[in-house]
Design a protein around this motif. Structure first.
Motif, mmCIF file in Angstrom:
data_model
loop_
_atom_site.group_PDB
_atom_site.id
_atom_site.type_symbol
_atom_site.label_atom_id
_atom_site.label_comp_id
_atom_site.label_asym_id
_atom_site.label_seq_id
_atom_site.Cartn_x
_atom_site.Cartn_y
_atom_site.Cartn_z
ATOM 1 N N GLU A 296 -29.493 39.707 -27.600
ATOM 2 C CA GLU A 296 -28.601 39.683 -26.395
ATOM 3 C C GLU A 296 -28.206 40.990 -26.125
ATOM 4 O O GLU A 296 -27.855 41.435 -24.879
ATOM 5 C CB GLU A 296 -27.459 38.872 -26.597
ATOM 6 C CG GLU A 296 -27.611 37.458 -26.528
ATOM 7 C CD GLU A 296 -27.723 36.843 -27.951
ATOM 8 O OE1 GLU A 296 -27.397 37.460 -28.780
ATOM 9 O OE2 GLU A 296 -28.558 35.664 -27.891
ATOM 10 N N ILE A 297 -28.131 42.148 -27.035
ATOM 11 C CA ILE A 297 -27.962 43.397 -26.852
ATOM 12 C C ILE A 297 -29.036 44.125 -27.070
ATOM 13 O O ILE A 297 -29.336 44.426 -28.060
ATOM 14 C CB ILE A 297 -26.659 43.654 -27.801
ATOM 15 C CG1 ILE A 297 -25.513 43.033 -27.508
ATOM 16 C CG2 ILE A 297 -26.331 45.394 -27.653
ATOM 17 C CD1 ILE A 297 -24.182 43.238 -28.396
ATOM 18 N N GLY B 262 -29.521 42.922 -23.064
ATOM 19 C CA GLY B 262 -28.832 43.589 -21.938
ATOM 20 C C GLY B 262 -28.264 45.141 -22.611
ATOM 21 O O GLY B 262 -28.550 45.299 -23.775
ATOM 22 N N ARG C 132 -22.767 36.102 -22.065
ATOM 23 C CA ARG C 132 -23.049 37.005 -23.158
ATOM 24 C C ARG C 132 -21.698 37.901 -23.443
ATOM 25 O O ARG C 132 -21.252 37.845 -24.635
ATOM 26 C CB ARG C 132 -24.125 37.981 -23.322
ATOM 27 C CG ARG C 132 -25.518 37.244 -23.260
ATOM 28 C CD ARG C 132 -26.705 38.279 -23.052
ATOM 29 N NE ARG C 132 -27.929 37.857 -23.431
ATOM 30 C CZ ARG C 132 -29.152 38.385 -22.760
ATOM 31 N NH1 ARG C 132 -29.018 39.483 -22.302
ATOM 32 N NH2 ARG C 132 -30.058 37.628 -23.084
ATOM 33 N N SER D 194 -23.374 34.707 -14.877
ATOM 34 C CA SER D 194 -24.717 35.116 -14.832
ATOM 35 C C SER D 194 -24.821 35.008 -16.554
ATOM 36 O O SER D 194 -24.004 34.914 -17.140
ATOM 37 C CB SER D 194 -24.859 36.567 -14.700
ATOM 38 O OG SER D 194 -24.254 37.450 -15.279
ATOM 39 N N ASP E 198 -21.544 45.482 -17.986
ATOM 40 C CA ASP E 198 -22.993 45.134 -17.928
ATOM 41 C C ASP E 198 -23.472 46.200 -17.256
ATOM 42 O O ASP E 198 -23.312 46.451 -15.884
ATOM 43 C CB ASP E 198 -23.249 43.944 -17.306
ATOM 44 C CG ASP E 198 -24.768 43.519 -17.497
ATOM 45 O OD1 ASP E 198 -25.410 44.307 -17.967
ATOM 46 O OD2 ASP E 198 -24.988 42.296 -16.714
ATOM 47 N N ASN F 79 -25.744 37.319 -18.515
ATOM 48 C CA ASN F 79 -24.839 38.616 -19.242
ATOM 49 C C ASN F 79 -23.244 38.385 -19.202
ATOM 50 O O ASN F 79 -22.665 38.878 -20.041
ATOM 51 C CB ASN F 79 -25.328 40.062 -18.755
ATOM 52 C CG ASN F 79 -26.799 40.293 -19.305
ATOM 53 O OD1 ASN F 79 -27.021 40.042 -20.149
ATOM 54 N ND2 ASN F 79 -27.260 41.502 -18.658
ATOM 55 N N GLN F 80 -22.656 37.816 -18.239
ATOM 56 C CA GLN F 80 -21.410 37.254 -18.313
ATOM 57 C C GLN F 80 -21.080 36.320 -19.232
ATOM 58 O O GLN F 80 -19.901 36.662 -20.073
ATOM 59 C CB GLN F 80 -20.984 36.868 -16.664
ATOM 60 C CG GLN F 80 -20.995 37.778 -15.696
ATOM 61 C CD GLN F 80 -20.576 37.209 -14.404
ATOM 62 O OE1 GLN F 80 -21.138 36.168 -14.137
ATOM 63 N NE2 GLN F 80 -19.826 37.657 -13.466
ATOM 64 N N PHE G 147 -25.063 47.564 -22.536
ATOM 65 C CA PHE G 147 -23.494 47.206 -22.180
ATOM 66 C C PHE G 147 -22.763 48.615 -22.666
ATOM 67 O O PHE G 147 -23.353 49.410 -23.351
ATOM 68 C CB PHE G 147 -23.094 46.005 -22.915
ATOM 69 C CG PHE G 147 -23.707 44.500 -22.704
ATOM 70 C CD1 PHE G 147 -23.108 43.996 -21.877
ATOM 71 C CD2 PHE G 147 -25.042 44.329 -23.531
ATOM 72 C CE1 PHE G 147 -23.861 42.704 -21.241
ATOM 73 C CE2 PHE G 147 -25.458 43.023 -23.163
ATOM 74 C CZ PHE G 147 -25.075 42.184 -22.106
ATOM 75 N N SER H 179 -26.889 46.807 -17.395
ATOM 76 C CA SER H 179 -28.532 46.190 -17.277
ATOM 77 C C SER H 179 -29.141 46.577 -16.055
ATOM 78 O O SER H 179 -30.274 47.082 -16.121
ATOM 79 C CB SER H 179 -28.471 45.007 -17.653
ATOM 80 O OG SER H 179 -27.994 44.679 -19.009
#
Length: 96
Positions: free
Chosen positions: A78-79, A44, A7, A2, A28, A4-5, A46, A30
């Motif tokens: 990303e965060i 996301g 990321r 994914s 994650d 987020n994985q 985290f 999210s």
């Protein structure tokens, strides 16, 4: 994998460049914030647990600043949100 994985893999690389990590876990979260205004931007949510000797003698704020500095290039794209548990080896909670 994914988004987020992917990321998280990049976050781990940047953290390993900065800290001599003894333990690292990035979760994650999210999915817990779906519908939240910040989630709509694509960033996301985290949760980070990190054990590293660089945190020894540092207060909570300094530890968080060090983690934010290591991940700076990922914020806020990303965060969107980051929960940080930064521990020095031998401290309470470092047996994670």
């Amino acid at each position: 994998m994914s988004i987020n994985q992917a990321r998280i893999a990049l976050f781990e690389q940047d953290l390993h460049k900065t800290f001599a990590i003894e333990h690292l876990q990035i979760e994650d979260e999210s999915h817990l914030h779906a519908g939240h205004a910040g989630a709509a931007t694509g960033g996301g949510h985290f949760k980070l647990t990190i054990v590293a000797p660089e945190f020894k003698g540092l207060g909570l704020v300094a530890r968080h600043r060090a983690v934010y500095a290591a991940l700076n290039r990922h914020i806020p794209t990303e965060i969107h949100a980051l929960t940080i548990n930064a521990i020095a080896p031998g401290e309470s909670g470092s047996s994670v």
